[in-house]
Design an enzyme around this catalytic site. Structure first.
Site, PDB file in Angstrom:
ATOM      1  N   HIS A   1      16.737  23.715  22.518  1.00 40.72           N
ATOM      2  CA  HIS A   1      15.961  23.480  21.300  1.00 40.72           C
ATOM      3  C   HIS A   1      14.516  23.871  21.562  1.00 40.72           C
ATOM      4  O   HIS A   1      13.978  23.514  22.610  1.00 40.72           O
ATOM      5  CB  HIS A   1      16.028  22.012  20.906  1.00 40.72           C
ATOM      6  CG  HIS A   1      15.190  21.692  19.705  1.00 40.72           C
ATOM      7  ND1 HIS A   1      15.569  22.081  18.432  1.00 40.72           N
ATOM      8  CD2 HIS A   1      13.987  21.074  19.587  1.00 40.72           C
ATOM      9  CE1 HIS A   1      14.627  21.677  17.569  1.00 40.72           C
ATOM     10  NE2 HIS A   1      13.659  21.073  18.247  1.00 40.72           N
TER      11      HIS A   1
ATOM     12  N   GLY B   1      24.096  53.941   6.492  1.00 42.76           N
ATOM     13  CA  GLY B   1      23.374  53.952   5.220  1.00 42.76           C
ATOM     14  C   GLY B   1      22.408  52.783   5.111  1.00 42.76           C
ATOM     15  O   GLY B   1      21.273  52.942   4.670  1.00 42.76           O
TER      16      GLY B   1
ATOM     17  N   GLY C   1      33.172  71.611  27.784  1.00 44.26           N
ATOM     18  CA  GLY C   1      34.416  71.488  28.544  1.00 44.26           C
ATOM     19  C   GLY C   1      35.624  71.670  27.646  1.00 44.26           C
ATOM     20  O   GLY C   1      35.617  71.225  26.491  1.00 44.26           O
TER      21      GLY C   1
ATOM     22  N   GLY D   1      26.938  56.391   0.789  1.00 48.06           N
ATOM     23  CA  GLY D   1      27.721  55.505   1.662  1.00 48.06           C
ATOM     24  C   GLY D   1      26.932  54.266   2.052  1.00 48.06           C
ATOM     25  O   GLY D   1      25.886  54.378   2.692  1.00 48.06           O
TER      26      GLY D   1
ATOM     27  N   GLY E   1      27.631  51.999   4.222  1.00 49.54           N
ATOM     28  CA  GLY E   1      28.160  51.472   5.485  1.00 49.54           C
ATOM     29  C   GLY E   1      26.992  51.174   6.417  1.00 49.54           C
ATOM     30  O   GLY E   1      25.853  50.970   5.986  1.00 49.54           O
TER      31      GLY E   1
ATOM     32  N   CYS F   1      24.953  58.012  20.939  1.00 44.84           N
ATOM     33  CA  CYS F   1      24.306  56.694  20.971  1.00 44.84           C
ATOM     34  C   CYS F   1      22.863  56.791  21.474  1.00 44.84           C
ATOM     35  O   CYS F   1      21.937  56.327  20.812  1.00 44.84           O
ATOM     36  CB  CYS F   1      25.128  55.772  21.864  1.00 44.84           C
ATOM     37  SG  CYS F   1      24.289  54.242  22.253  1.00 44.84           S
TER      38      CYS F   1
HETATM   39  P1  NAI Z   1      30.948  53.648   7.544  1.00 47.31           P
HETATM   40  O1  NAI Z   1      32.386  53.883   7.692  1.00 47.31           O
HETATM   41  O2  NAI Z   1      30.302  52.452   8.150  1.00 47.31           O
HETATM   42  O3  NAI Z   1      30.574  53.613   5.971  1.00 47.31           O
HETATM   43  C1  NAI Z   1      30.841  54.695   5.116  1.00 47.31           C
HETATM   44  C2  NAI Z   1      30.695  54.250   3.689  1.00 47.31           C
HETATM   45  O4  NAI Z   1      30.753  55.395   2.848  1.00 47.31           O
HETATM   46  C3  NAI Z   1      31.790  53.315   3.226  1.00 47.31           C
HETATM   47  O5  NAI Z   1      31.198  52.202   2.597  1.00 47.31           O
HETATM   48  C4  NAI Z   1      32.582  54.170   2.250  1.00 47.31           C
HETATM   49  O6  NAI Z   1      33.207  53.401   1.239  1.00 47.31           O
HETATM   50  C5  NAI Z   1      31.524  55.086   1.688  1.00 47.31           C
HETATM   51  N1  NAI Z   1      32.013  56.339   1.091  1.00 47.31           N
HETATM   52  C6  NAI Z   1      33.018  57.123   1.539  1.00 47.31           C
HETATM   53  N2  NAI Z   1      33.171  58.190   0.712  1.00 47.31           N
HETATM   54  C7  NAI Z   1      32.229  58.084  -0.264  1.00 47.31           C
HETATM   55  C8  NAI Z   1      31.866  58.869  -1.413  1.00 47.31           C
HETATM   56  N3  NAI Z   1      32.504  60.010  -1.711  1.00 47.31           N
HETATM   57  N4  NAI Z   1      30.842  58.466  -2.206  1.00 47.31           N
HETATM   58  C9  NAI Z   1      30.181  57.318  -1.903  1.00 47.31           C
HETATM   59  N5  NAI Z   1      30.498  56.529  -0.843  1.00 47.31           N
HETATM   60  C10 NAI Z   1      31.486  56.907  -0.020  1.00 47.31           C
HETATM   61  O7  NAI Z   1      30.273  55.012   8.055  1.00 47.31           O
HETATM   62  P2  NAI Z   1      28.824  55.351   8.577  1.00 47.31           P
HETATM   63  O8  NAI Z   1      27.805  54.404   8.048  1.00 47.31           O
HETATM   64  O9  NAI Z   1      28.665  56.797   8.327  1.00 47.31           O
HETATM   65  O10 NAI Z   1      28.943  55.095  10.140  1.00 47.31           O
HETATM   66  C11 NAI Z   1      29.814  55.913  10.922  1.00 47.31           C
HETATM   67  C12 NAI Z   1      30.310  55.182  12.137  1.00 47.31           C
HETATM   68  O11 NAI Z   1      29.264  54.929  13.046  1.00 47.31           O
HETATM   69  C13 NAI Z   1      30.942  53.842  11.799  1.00 47.31           C
HETATM   70  O12 NAI Z   1      32.178  53.765  12.431  1.00 47.31           O
HETATM   71  C14 NAI Z   1      29.994  52.834  12.355  1.00 47.31           C
HETATM   72  O13 NAI Z   1      30.676  51.706  12.868  1.00 47.31           O
HETATM   73  C15 NAI Z   1      29.274  53.587  13.473  1.00 47.31           C
HETATM   74  N6  NAI Z   1      27.920  53.081  13.588  1.00 47.31           N
HETATM   75  C16 NAI Z   1      27.709  51.846  14.086  1.00 47.31           C
HETATM   76  C17 NAI Z   1      26.440  51.315  14.145  1.00 47.31           C
HETATM   77  C18 NAI Z   1      26.254  49.935  14.663  1.00 47.31           C
HETATM   78  O14 NAI Z   1      27.161  49.419  15.292  1.00 47.31           O
HETATM   79  N7  NAI Z   1      25.126  49.289  14.417  1.00 47.31           N
HETATM   80  C19 NAI Z   1      25.273  52.052  13.685  1.00 47.31           C
HETATM   81  C20 NAI Z   1      25.606  53.326  13.143  1.00 47.31           C
HETATM   82  C21 NAI Z   1      26.882  53.810  13.113  1.00 47.31           C
END
Ligand code: NAI
Length: 463
Positions: free
Chosen positions: A442, A187, A117, A182, A184, A44
């Site tokens: 407000h 991305g 560890g 991805g 998510g 983080c």
């Molecule tokens: P994610 O789980 O959010 O998204 C991964 C995406 O990749 C999904 O949409 C999935 O359908 C897609 N995917 C999977 N396999 C694929 C393929 N072969 N080809 C194309 N697309 C594919 O994972 P992400 O973005 O890597 O984040 C990892 C973790 O870190 C998550 O659990 C997220 O919650 C956390 N995180 C949280 C943040 C925040 O709270 N602002 C910021 C960054 C990360």
């Protein structure tokens, strides 16, 4: 081998581990924290939430200076990107915060061990550091080793041109064409950063939607807005391979032409970090997904060994790990400690931000729960207009019979801050009426939450 004894040894100094360590010290435990990296704070602080937010903020300001300043009456003759300074500032923000944790450890008398560890039975941790190995014994141990980038079959990482989020936080030049695998959280956040700084960004997503798991309406609206900003989405794209070729990369997608790119960012999720932990020595077996199985109080199968954060079930979020760290330690010390997973917000720090807490409409429908819905757009809010940020809306879902708030989903300016009020509402078991009857200053963006609460009962004022 040198030997030391503590009440509690925590492996990992990310948000879960370091917060647990401080709370344990506050409660009077002789606490130690083992961390492999020099800098405390975990993914983080070092290579995740914090540096990405620094870049999101800087890139958004750059974007505004180029695109919106003239429209609000600010003439800037030449807006130029100085990427090295932008990256340096990000590193400075990280350094200040990781140093701050070292200070908090000292202040709270948490002993810090530098090194890797691993368990050696249920009550022993071996630390392999720069000066050799040390054996720590403790009545209780917490595993808080976080997660690492999930890899994708066929994608040949060189951890430079083809890499994960860590690499994407430090590209030395703006890639001409960045392919993001991805759609998510990572991305969209890092894709936005490089898009604003001038890259052409193509996002390949396996599913037919972005942001799986988030409210579908919000995700659809987000996709529209990000497309307008310049992100190119190719949904339903199954990436089957990627490799460096010459001074570029080639990405292969099932059934489509290969895509040429300058860099590839792989963000298809993260996997728990249990490498070399020697969990078996304590009789712990990670499950099929690599997660450490725990009960409601974060206890593993091994007596006195607990696990929290990204290595266990649930969303991989820093604040979720913090809650678990505190609850775990409090349960060890006084027998109480609880995390309300239904009130854990999640935020995507794009522009506009996306935030949610509680249940989505899809989840409620699937569970057969009847609900009322109140929606209010930011365009009906004075402060949003003054800010020039009127895109998005707040949606509140409340139980049809009791009016209890079940879920809130926001896309819009400062959604990440606005969601805090909604998490409190869910935590306190508030009704939509409670929010609607609470005075909101407000002119603030928070009035959109109040109006959405009014809208649950069909009586929003400013629309
Ligand atoms: P994610 O789980 O959010 O998204 C991964 C995406 O990749 C999904 O949409 C999935 O359908 C897609 N995917 C999977 N396999 C694929 C393929 N072969 N080809 C194309 N697309 C594919 O994972 P992400 O973005 O890597 O984040 C990892 C973790 O870190 C998550 O659990 C997220 O919650 C956390 N995180 C949280 C943040 C925040 O709270 N602002 C910021 C960054 C990360």
């Amino acid at each position: 081998m040198a030997n030391a004894n503590h009440d509690l040894v925590i492996i990992g100094a990310g948000p879960g581990g370091y917060v647990a360590a401080i709370r344990a010290a506050q409660l009077g435990l002789n606490t130690a924290c083992v961390e492999l990296e020099d800098a405390l704070g975990g993914t983080c602080l070092r290579v995740g939430c914090i540096p990405s937010k620094a870049l999101l903020e800087s890139s958004e300001l750059y974007n505004e200076a180029r695109k919106t300043f003239s429209g609000i009456g600010i003439k800037v003759p030449l807006v130029e990107l100085d990427l090295p300074t932008m990256l340096e500032r990000k590193d400075k923000v990280v350094k200040g915060l990781t140093g701050g944790i070292a200070h908090l450890f000292k202040k709270n008398k948490v002993t810090r061990y530098l090194g890797h560890g691993r368990l050696a039975g249920p009550r022993t941790v071996i630390v392999k550091g720069p000066d050799g190995e040390q054996e720590l014994t403790a009545k209780n141990i917490i595993i808080a080793t976080g997660s690492k980038v999930a890899q994708l079959r066929g994608v040949e990482f060189d951890w430079d041109r083809i890499g994960g989020s860590t690499e994407a936080l430090s590209y030395p030049t703006v890639p001409g064409h960045l392919v993001v695998i991805g759609a998510g959280v990572i991305g969209l956040e890092l894709g936005s950063v490089w898009n604003r700084l001038g890259s052409r960004v193509t996002v390949l997503e396996y599913l037919e939607r972005i942001l799986p798991g988030m409210d579908a309406d919000v995700a659809t609206e987000a996709q529209k807005l990000f497309t307008k900003q310049g992100l190119e989405f190719q949904l339903g794209s199954k990436v089957t391979g990627a490799r460096v070729e010459g001074d570029g990369c080639v990405v292969e997608v099932d059934g489509r032409e290969p895509i040429q790119a300058d860099r590839v960012l792989v963000c298809v999720g993260r996997v728990p970090n249990t490498d070399g932990l020697n969990l078996q020595s304590a009789g712990i077996q990670p499950d099929r997904r690599g997660q450490v199985p725990v009960n409601d109080h974060f206890a593993t199968e091994a007596p006195g060994v607990y696990a929290i954060g990204d290595v266990i079930r649930g969303p991989m979020l820093a604040h979720k790990a913090e809650e678990e760290g505190i609850a775990c330690v409090e349960h060890i010390v006084n027998g109480y400690g609880h995390v309300n997973y239904n009130a854990i917000p999640s935020v995507v720090y794009t522009h506009p931000e996306i935030a949610s807490v509680g249940k989505t409409e899809e989840e409620l429908t699937e569970a057969g729960v009847e609900y009322n819905k109140g929606v209010f757009p930011f365009v009906g809010n004075g402060r949003a207009r003054a800010l020039g940020q009127t895109e998005g809306r707040v949606k509140i879902l409340a139980d049809k019979t009791t009016d209890r708030v079940l879920g809130v989903h926001i896309i819009g300016p400062r959604a990440g801050d606005l969601i805090a009020e909604c998490a409190v509402a869910i935590e306190f078991g508030a009704s939509a009426e409670d929010i609607a009857r609470t005075s909101h200053a407000h002119p603030t963006l928070a009035e959109v939450v109040k109006e959405a609460a009014f809208a649950v009962d069909g009586r929003a004022i400013h629309i």
